[in-house]
Design an enzyme around this catalytic site. Sequence first.
Site, PDB file in Angstrom:
ATOM      1  N   GLU A 118       0.832  -1.200   0.000  1.00 50.71           N
ATOM      2  CA  GLU A 118       0.000   0.000   0.000  1.00 50.71           C
ATOM      3  C   GLU A 118       0.868   1.252   0.000  1.00 50.71           C
ATOM      4  OE1 GLU A 118      -3.395   1.836   2.966  1.00 50.71           O
ATOM      5  OE2 GLU A 118      -3.329  -0.340   2.680  1.00 50.71           O
ATOM      6  N   ASP A 120      -0.060   5.470   0.470  1.00 53.49           N
ATOM      7  CA  ASP A 120      -1.211   6.275   0.887  1.00 53.49           C
ATOM      8  C   ASP A 120      -0.982   7.771   0.845  1.00 53.49           C
ATOM      9  OD1 ASP A 120      -2.752   4.064   1.717  1.00 53.49           O
ATOM     10  OD2 ASP A 120      -1.776   4.043   3.665  1.00 53.49           O
ATOM     11  N   GLU A 122      -3.601  10.239   2.827  1.00 57.15           N
ATOM     12  CA  GLU A 122      -4.826  10.285   3.622  1.00 57.15           C
ATOM     13  C   GLU A 122      -5.005  11.700   4.158  1.00 57.15           C
ATOM     14  OE1 GLU A 122      -5.983   6.056   5.505  1.00 57.15           O
ATOM     15  OE2 GLU A 122      -4.210   6.957   6.411  1.00 57.15           O
TER      16      GLU A 122
END
Length: 347
Positions: A118, A120, A122
């Site tokens: 992953e 990210d 955010e």
Amino acid sequence: MKEQVVNSLCRTTIFSCISVFFFLLLQPIAGKSVPKIVSFEKGFTQLFGGDSNLLRSHDDNTVHLHLNQYTGAGFRSSDLYNHGLFSARIKLPSEYTAGIVVAFYTSNGDVFEKTHDELDFEFLGNIKGKPWRFQTNLYGNGSTSRGREERYTLWFDPSKAYHRYTILWTSSKSCTFYIDEVPIREIIKSDEMGSDFPSKPMALYATIWDASNWATNGGKYKVNYKYAPFVTEMTDLVLHGCVSDPIQQLVSEDCVQMDKQLETIHYNNITPKQRGAMKRFRERYMYYSYCYDTLRYPVPPPECVIDPLLRQRLKETGRPKFDRRHRHSKKRNQVFSNTVYEIQDED
């Protein structure tokens, strides 16, 4: 010509840098395919939210994701990619946004539940009048117990206009996060990282959801649905990489050639001006990095390059409080990390 544009627009400080990144993104490379805008129909599929919470523009290049008291919304790319450039121009919700998370990330958690990779962005909602905060993170091979979070504030109001957010993941063991033309984080894999670095094909995801239990000041401020719906807008989405089968993981000649192109594409070669902008951004706007968290990691992880000035500043601000929690999703097909570390922000 491209270097002159960046130099002229980013001459002094990060504040003078305006959004020329997309102009550069679409400049042709002789004899090679270039990153292009992908319509929703051509490149994406809805995850959750229904027709009322995910709205598409008439030209199919813009998506509005809504969060209300019933559900959020999300979508993902139809394919998984063996390395690539993933990008969108995003405008975040305005006014009171506490407890909201808008996520723009790559993952393969729906295929490799226990060993997922992953990368990210955010964006963490906030109370009115406070600057938006956001974090970047990296997981490889399910390494959620060894989070590599960094957290920052933005130098602009992301609800007033579109800004381009980009994740570049290459085969040369590097990942770079961009905001407009400014690289804000570069991760170079070291041999010591081993399988903690993303290595399997990933899809691109975008979601808006209620994270009242942790998103704003460690859960102190919750989502207030009096201000609903909360709307984030995403437009001019770019998917540029080699489509891959995550199960077979056979690397075709086309993928080899695409990987080579990603190595030579101009924004994989960060200019001195961009490095200066990245350094200024990190000195001024990064308020947490796992690399400087000596209680969590007495010995910094091997990929960390310690900046003495940052070490001193982050030490002076105090270490954020962490609390290990699990994200439980009630929405079918939502893909989030199994574990996150909560960062207690200051008011």
